[in-house]
Design an enzyme around this catalytic site. Sequence first.
Site, PDB file in Angstrom:
ATOM      1  N   PHE A   1      -9.927  62.543   4.176  1.00 41.98           N
ATOM      2  CA  PHE A   1     -10.269  61.117   4.121  1.00 41.98           C
ATOM      3  C   PHE A   1     -11.537  60.940   4.949  1.00 41.98           C
ATOM      4  O   PHE A   1     -11.496  61.077   6.177  1.00 41.98           O
ATOM      5  CB  PHE A   1      -9.099  60.320   4.715  1.00 41.98           C
ATOM      6  CG  PHE A   1      -9.203  58.832   4.579  1.00 41.98           C
ATOM      7  CD1 PHE A   1      -8.930  58.204   3.372  1.00 41.98           C
ATOM      8  CD2 PHE A   1      -9.544  58.053   5.682  1.00 41.98           C
ATOM      9  CE1 PHE A   1      -8.999  56.818   3.268  1.00 41.98           C
ATOM     10  CE2 PHE A   1      -9.611  56.669   5.584  1.00 41.98           C
ATOM     11  CZ  PHE A   1      -9.335  56.047   4.368  1.00 41.98           C
ATOM     12  N   GLU A  19      -6.974  57.510  13.266  1.00 40.84           N
ATOM     13  CA  GLU A  19      -6.501  56.432  12.357  1.00 40.84           C
ATOM     14  C   GLU A  19      -6.453  55.096  13.093  1.00 40.84           C
ATOM     15  O   GLU A  19      -5.565  54.266  12.871  1.00 40.84           O
ATOM     16  CB  GLU A  19      -5.186  56.827  11.688  1.00 40.84           C
ATOM     17  CG  GLU A  19      -5.398  58.097  10.849  1.00 40.84           C
ATOM     18  CD  GLU A  19      -4.422  58.314   9.733  1.00 40.84           C
ATOM     19  OE1 GLU A  19      -3.778  57.346   9.306  1.00 40.84           O
ATOM     20  OE2 GLU A  19      -4.340  59.463   9.257  1.00 40.84           O
ATOM     21  N   GLY A  20      -7.439  54.913  13.973  1.00 44.70           N
ATOM     22  CA  GLY A  20      -7.558  53.683  14.751  1.00 44.70           C
ATOM     23  C   GLY A  20      -7.021  53.884  16.152  1.00 44.70           C
ATOM     24  O   GLY A  20      -5.842  54.212  16.330  1.00 44.70           O
ATOM     25  N   THR A  21      -7.890  53.679  17.152  1.00 38.26           N
ATOM     26  CA  THR A  21      -7.467  53.831  18.554  1.00 38.26           C
ATOM     27  C   THR A  21      -6.408  52.776  18.903  1.00 38.26           C
ATOM     28  O   THR A  21      -6.210  51.808  18.155  1.00 38.26           O
ATOM     29  CB  THR A  21      -8.672  53.620  19.488  1.00 38.26           C
ATOM     30  OG1 THR A  21      -9.170  52.290  19.253  1.00 38.26           O
ATOM     31  CG2 THR A  21      -9.792  54.631  19.241  1.00 38.26           C
TER      32      THR A  21
HETATM   33  N1  CAA Z   1      -6.062  44.897   4.057  1.00 37.63           N
HETATM   34  C1  CAA Z   1      -6.964  44.253   3.294  1.00 37.63           C
HETATM   35  N2  CAA Z   1      -8.127  43.765   3.759  1.00 37.63           N
HETATM   36  C2  CAA Z   1      -8.387  43.968   5.063  1.00 37.63           C
HETATM   37  C3  CAA Z   1      -7.503  44.620   5.922  1.00 37.63           C
HETATM   38  C4  CAA Z   1      -6.289  45.113   5.368  1.00 37.63           C
HETATM   39  N3  CAA Z   1      -5.383  45.756   6.095  1.00 37.63           N
HETATM   40  N4  CAA Z   1      -8.033  44.651   7.157  1.00 37.63           N
HETATM   41  C5  CAA Z   1      -9.216  44.019   7.078  1.00 37.63           C
HETATM   42  N5  CAA Z   1      -9.427  43.609   5.812  1.00 37.63           N
HETATM   43  C6  CAA Z   1     -10.558  42.862   5.286  1.00 37.63           C
HETATM   44  C7  CAA Z   1     -10.754  41.540   6.039  1.00 37.63           C
HETATM   45  O1  CAA Z   1      -9.944  40.528   5.492  1.00 37.63           O
HETATM   46  C8  CAA Z   1     -12.223  41.273   5.801  1.00 37.63           C
HETATM   47  O2  CAA Z   1     -12.422  40.745   4.501  1.00 37.63           O
HETATM   48  P1  CAA Z   1     -13.133  39.317   4.284  1.00 37.63           P
HETATM   49  O3  CAA Z   1     -14.470  39.390   4.937  1.00 37.63           O
HETATM   50  O4  CAA Z   1     -13.169  39.171   2.806  1.00 37.63           O
HETATM   51  O5  CAA Z   1     -12.237  38.324   4.967  1.00 37.63           O
HETATM   52  C9  CAA Z   1     -12.818  42.652   5.803  1.00 37.63           C
HETATM   53  O6  CAA Z   1     -11.778  43.571   5.535  1.00 37.63           O
HETATM   54  C10 CAA Z   1     -13.479  43.023   7.110  1.00 37.63           C
HETATM   55  O7  CAA Z   1     -12.505  42.882   8.101  1.00 37.63           O
HETATM   56  P2  CAA Z   1     -12.865  42.433   9.556  1.00 37.63           P
HETATM   57  O8  CAA Z   1     -13.772  41.230   9.516  1.00 37.63           O
HETATM   58  O9  CAA Z   1     -11.601  42.301  10.301  1.00 37.63           O
HETATM   59  O10 CAA Z   1     -13.762  43.681  10.030  1.00 37.63           O
HETATM   60  P3  CAA Z   1     -14.141  44.192  11.454  1.00 37.63           P
HETATM   61  O11 CAA Z   1     -15.523  44.744  11.385  1.00 37.63           O
HETATM   62  O12 CAA Z   1     -13.880  43.164  12.505  1.00 37.63           O
HETATM   63  O13 CAA Z   1     -13.183  45.484  11.688  1.00 37.63           O
HETATM   64  C11 CAA Z   1     -11.197  46.773  11.967  1.00 37.63           C
HETATM   65  C12 CAA Z   1     -11.866  45.555  11.340  1.00 37.63           C
HETATM   66  C13 CAA Z   1      -9.710  46.513  11.815  1.00 37.63           C
HETATM   67  C14 CAA Z   1     -11.534  46.914  13.443  1.00 37.63           C
HETATM   68  C15 CAA Z   1     -11.609  48.035  11.163  1.00 37.63           C
HETATM   69  O14 CAA Z   1     -12.998  48.284  11.303  1.00 37.63           O
HETATM   70  C16 CAA Z   1     -10.831  49.264  11.571  1.00 37.63           C
HETATM   71  O15 CAA Z   1      -9.687  49.445  11.163  1.00 37.63           O
HETATM   72  N6  CAA Z   1     -11.448  50.175  12.362  1.00 37.63           N
HETATM   73  C17 CAA Z   1     -10.808  51.438  12.703  1.00 37.63           C
HETATM   74  C18 CAA Z   1     -11.129  52.486  11.667  1.00 37.63           C
HETATM   75  C19 CAA Z   1     -10.172  53.647  11.721  1.00 37.63           C
HETATM   76  O16 CAA Z   1      -8.977  53.489  11.822  1.00 37.63           O
HETATM   77  N7  CAA Z   1     -10.725  54.840  11.607  1.00 37.63           N
HETATM   78  C20 CAA Z   1      -9.907  56.005  11.552  1.00 37.63           C
HETATM   79  C21 CAA Z   1     -10.629  57.078  10.811  1.00 37.63           C
HETATM   80  S1  CAA Z   1      -9.679  57.885   9.600  1.00 37.63           S
HETATM   81  C22 CAA Z   1      -8.825  59.110  10.417  1.00 37.63           C
HETATM   82  O17 CAA Z   1      -8.725  59.147  11.606  1.00 37.63           O
HETATM   83  C23 CAA Z   1      -8.154  60.045   9.478  1.00 37.63           C
HETATM   84  C24 CAA Z   1      -7.918  61.402   9.966  1.00 37.63           C
HETATM   85  O18 CAA Z   1      -8.592  62.324   9.569  1.00 37.63           O
HETATM   86  C25 CAA Z   1      -6.711  61.680  10.804  1.00 37.63           C
END
Ligand code: CAA
Length: 395
Positions: free
Chosen positions: A123, A363-365
Amino acid sequence: MHFQLSEEHLAVQEAARDFAQKQLKPGVIERDSKMEFPTDQVRQMGELGFLGMMVDPQYGGGGMDTLSYVLAMEEISKIDNSSSVIMSVNNSLVCWGIETYGTEAQKAKYLPKLATGEHIGSFCLSEPEAGSDATSQRTTAVDMGDYYLINGTKNWITNGGSSKIHLVVAQTNPELGHKGINVFIVETDWAGVEIGAKEDKLGIRSSDTHTIMYTDVKVPKENRIGNDGFGFTFAMKTLAGGRIGIASQALGIAGGAYELALAYAQERKAFGKEIGKHQAIAFKLADMATEIEAAKMMVYRAAWLKDQNMDYNSASAMAKLYASEVAMKHTVEAVQIHGGYGFVKEYHVERLMRDAKITQIYEGTSEIQKIVISRNVLKGKHYIPTAKQVYLENA
Ligand code: CAA
């Protein structure tokens, strides 16, 4: 409300425990030291159905529910977290993402090999400058008519050196912000995909984490998942389920450390009795048992909500937040209970302590989970379904 696991769930739990004890435990210390990828073990996991547990049997999967997957993750994570993260990414990010949002052709082409472990997936969301701030994608996917041209660099990619299938998140229309992001299925043997150096990590050392470079990679249009601009929503929705997988990994780490600490406390004697009979150690065991049970309820409930097709966004973030904090705290305590023995590799708890740390990061801190939870709370979204909501969902 009842708390009894079904016969099917107990059978999955038993099978995973047996596999972990017999196939993963031998060699786990050596693989960790040498950063050796568990190739044979991953092949066996595929054969036993652990890599596509929730995938529909028509695509080669086990057709099981999320709770079955959580139970298997928990047991495998008590022993080997390099294997369990490979399993988690393949099941809950890659297979789930393609099965839930892919076209029939994408599912038919990619799922059978992913679900059986013939191929494993990655991913690819994180970038050097876009980790927690996932909307700031720098990787571009330029629409060239009948294909996209992808350029960019992804960081911290689990399974990066061994996966055949990447789900790559990229910016197609920068002027639209997160609404211009798309996600693509990319095959790693396509021209322009380059696997960078393997990371030398604190924990989960035998899973392979790499930087990946994409240079003018031609991706056919039919490999975009969902409508134009769906990529960020895809990533968020997929991660909400992925976080249940990481929460169950954290739960397993805590449970594994607890089982080792309990056995040691009942065996090791000091000042004329087993150390578990000294209150200082007994109270540590009581705190461990209590907090692990609390984490278990949260993780199982998040899985249950997902299986009921109810909103699990907050529940999965809460489960990951809490279970990972419990894993970190109690692996440290398990090392402490073991004294000097806890500090050497042979006793396994130091590895579990090192592995626990990543569950608070990937997968998100923990801080990102608090953003997700607090935004839901402030929107007035209830994460505990009311009787009426359950009724309506079932109606
Ligand atoms: N379902 C549907 N839509 C969603 C959603 C969800 N769960 N969460 C957010 N959205 C939508 C919001 O509604 C928004 O849409 P609109 O503008 O139309 O309203 C849009 O997405 C943007 O959302 P935010 O304004 O909330 O965005 P943000 O910039 O403030 O950030 C965040 C949101 C939750 C912090 C996000 O950036 C996030 O989750 N960051 C962490 C990323 C992450 O987890 N990375 C892990 C890497 S993968 C990994 O680790 C895998 C591995 O290999 C082990």
